[in-house]
Scaffold this active site. Sequence first.
Site, PDB file in Angstrom:
ATOM      1  N   GLY A 187      34.141 -11.360  34.859  1.00 39.79           N
ATOM      2  CA  GLY A 187      33.285 -10.381  34.205  1.00 39.79           C
ATOM      3  C   GLY A 187      34.057  -9.087  34.043  1.00 39.79           C
ATOM      4  O   GLY A 187      35.279  -9.074  34.210  1.00 39.79           O
ATOM      5  N   TYR A 239      41.030 -11.181  40.976  1.00 44.70           N
ATOM      6  CA  TYR A 239      41.062 -11.799  39.643  1.00 44.70           C
ATOM      7  C   TYR A 239      42.473 -11.840  39.020  1.00 44.70           C
ATOM      8  O   TYR A 239      42.915 -12.866  38.502  1.00 44.70           O
ATOM      9  CB  TYR A 239      40.112 -11.003  38.746  1.00 44.70           C
TER      10      TYR A 239
HETATM   11  O1  GDC Z   1      34.664  -3.570  32.605  1.00 41.39           O
HETATM   12  P1  GDC Z   1      35.803  -3.131  31.761  1.00 41.39           P
HETATM   13  O2  GDC Z   1      35.664  -3.338  30.298  1.00 41.39           O
HETATM   14  O3  GDC Z   1      37.102  -3.831  32.314  1.00 41.39           O
HETATM   15  O4  GDC Z   1      35.984  -1.566  32.029  1.00 41.39           O
HETATM   16  C1  GDC Z   1      36.833  -0.763  31.275  1.00 41.39           C
HETATM   17  C2  GDC Z   1      36.674   0.677  31.748  1.00 41.39           C
HETATM   18  O5  GDC Z   1      35.402   1.154  31.313  1.00 41.39           O
HETATM   19  C3  GDC Z   1      36.708   0.832  33.281  1.00 41.39           C
HETATM   20  O6  GDC Z   1      37.484   1.925  33.642  1.00 41.39           O
HETATM   21  C4  GDC Z   1      35.240   1.092  33.616  1.00 41.39           C
HETATM   22  O7  GDC Z   1      35.074   1.898  34.778  1.00 41.39           O
HETATM   23  C5  GDC Z   1      34.800   1.848  32.370  1.00 41.39           C
HETATM   24  N1  GDC Z   1      33.337   1.893  32.185  1.00 41.39           N
HETATM   25  C6  GDC Z   1      32.600   3.015  31.974  1.00 41.39           C
HETATM   26  N2  GDC Z   1      31.293   2.714  31.927  1.00 41.39           N
HETATM   27  C7  GDC Z   1      30.101   0.475  32.124  1.00 41.39           C
HETATM   28  O8  GDC Z   1      28.928   0.847  31.990  1.00 41.39           O
HETATM   29  C8  GDC Z   1      31.193   1.373  32.083  1.00 41.39           C
HETATM   30  N3  GDC Z   1      30.394  -0.843  32.309  1.00 41.39           N
HETATM   31  C9  GDC Z   1      31.683  -1.299  32.421  1.00 41.39           C
HETATM   32  N4  GDC Z   1      31.896  -2.616  32.573  1.00 41.39           N
HETATM   33  N5  GDC Z   1      32.732  -0.455  32.408  1.00 41.39           N
HETATM   34  C10 GDC Z   1      32.500   0.858  32.232  1.00 41.39           C
HETATM   35  C11 GDC Z   1      38.929  -6.059  32.192  1.00 41.39           C
HETATM   36  C12 GDC Z   1      38.440  -7.087  33.181  1.00 41.39           C
HETATM   37  C13 GDC Z   1      38.208  -8.344  32.453  1.00 41.39           C
HETATM   38  C14 GDC Z   1      39.400  -8.755  31.584  1.00 41.39           C
HETATM   39  C15 GDC Z   1      40.032  -7.589  30.859  1.00 41.39           C
HETATM   40  C16 GDC Z   1      41.381  -7.835  30.250  1.00 41.39           C
HETATM   41  O9  GDC Z   1      39.204  -4.888  32.853  1.00 41.39           O
HETATM   42  O10 GDC Z   1      37.250  -6.634  33.774  1.00 41.39           O
HETATM   43  O11 GDC Z   1      37.777  -9.371  33.264  1.00 41.39           O
HETATM   44  O12 GDC Z   1      40.353  -9.493  32.266  1.00 41.39           O
HETATM   45  O13 GDC Z   1      40.144  -6.475  31.648  1.00 41.39           O
HETATM   46  O14 GDC Z   1      41.871  -6.687  29.657  1.00 41.39           O
HETATM   47  P2  GDC Z   1      38.691  -3.545  32.317  1.00 41.39           P
HETATM   48  O15 GDC Z   1      39.182  -3.249  30.948  1.00 41.39           O
HETATM   49  O16 GDC Z   1      39.031  -2.538  33.363  1.00 41.39           O
END
Ligand code: GDC
Length: 335
Positions: A81, A151
Amino acid sequence: MIKNKKILVVGAGGFIAGHLIKELIKNGNFITATDIKPKEYWFQDFDTAKNFYSTDMKDIDNCRKVTDNIDYVFNMACNMGGMGFIENNKAECMQSVLINTNLLIACKEKGVKKYFFSSSACAYNKKKQEDVFIKGLKEDDAYPADPEDGYGWEKLFSERMCRHFMEDYGIQVRIARYHNIYGPYGTYDGGREKAPAALCRKVLNAKKNNNKIEVWGDGMQTRTFLYIDDCIEGTLRLFESDYSDPVNIGSDEQVSINQMIEIIENISGIKKLERIYQLDKPKGVRGRSSNNDLAKKILKWSYKIKLKNGLKKTYDWISSEVNKQGSNLSRFTKS
Ligand code: GDC
């Protein structure tokens, strides 16, 4: 284009695999599809594919059952995720190593010709991602090994497992390092959603409610995001190439999370929301971006869909799903 092949897609109920199967079916391939999720939670349905199995591919007997008479395998399965999930479920994430390992063993036993592994940008060395703006990560930047804990280690280890199955047993392998793929038919609520979908959902909610948006971190962290249609094209080109080491499948449109929120605000037509920065939430690396020189050179491929256009399609899809679901969690919560 791959045509008229017998293809096993593992993790078929997930986001990327759903789009991949649709494309493979269009080209006349015969799909066998497995996922640990029961069918009602699969992200997309395929009327034309007949062989579906809800089965746990961590078990080698299940891997053996579905690899008979298969030409190609796409391993798109892992327990994963966005940051909210992978930072808090490291043991769960690492157990996906069993899927890849047992599947490779079954493929070797059954004489499968080619094997695709969906790896991740999380395989890259964390120390090379400590600044907000970094130069795009080149494939070699995964070493010396210091990937995302849990992961990322599973992905890096499994990449190497693929390589050794090729060297020792002759199975052709292809490995994509995906850089934050987004688009319709992906998880947007429930805890596994990544930033693009989460922020589309949050902007939609803010519009209906209090005009405030909760942002994890200070919003200055950066990423490159790739729209799903580009991802599928890059994946299929990589599969058909003769390159067996990992290749970035990403865009080079590096944005901060704050910039992405502005793009989504513009799409939604609202004025600037009040930001509530949550510094204690999972943040991951400070800056990440994909260098795509290798993909351009060997696949003659580069992304086409600009972030603002991909986010528009994603936002519109999430908006229609949220309207359908009301306050219930969606079936896209299970990854
Ligand atoms: O979850 P993610 O898209 O994963 O988060 C990107 C950035 O956005 C993080 O720094 C997170 O703290 C910020 N962010 C801000 N608000 C929110 O509401 C939010 N939800 C989320 N989810 N993030 C938020 C991902 C991995 C994947 C995959 C990809 C490959 O990392 O989680 O599983 O492998 O990388 O690039 P991210 O980009 O760190």
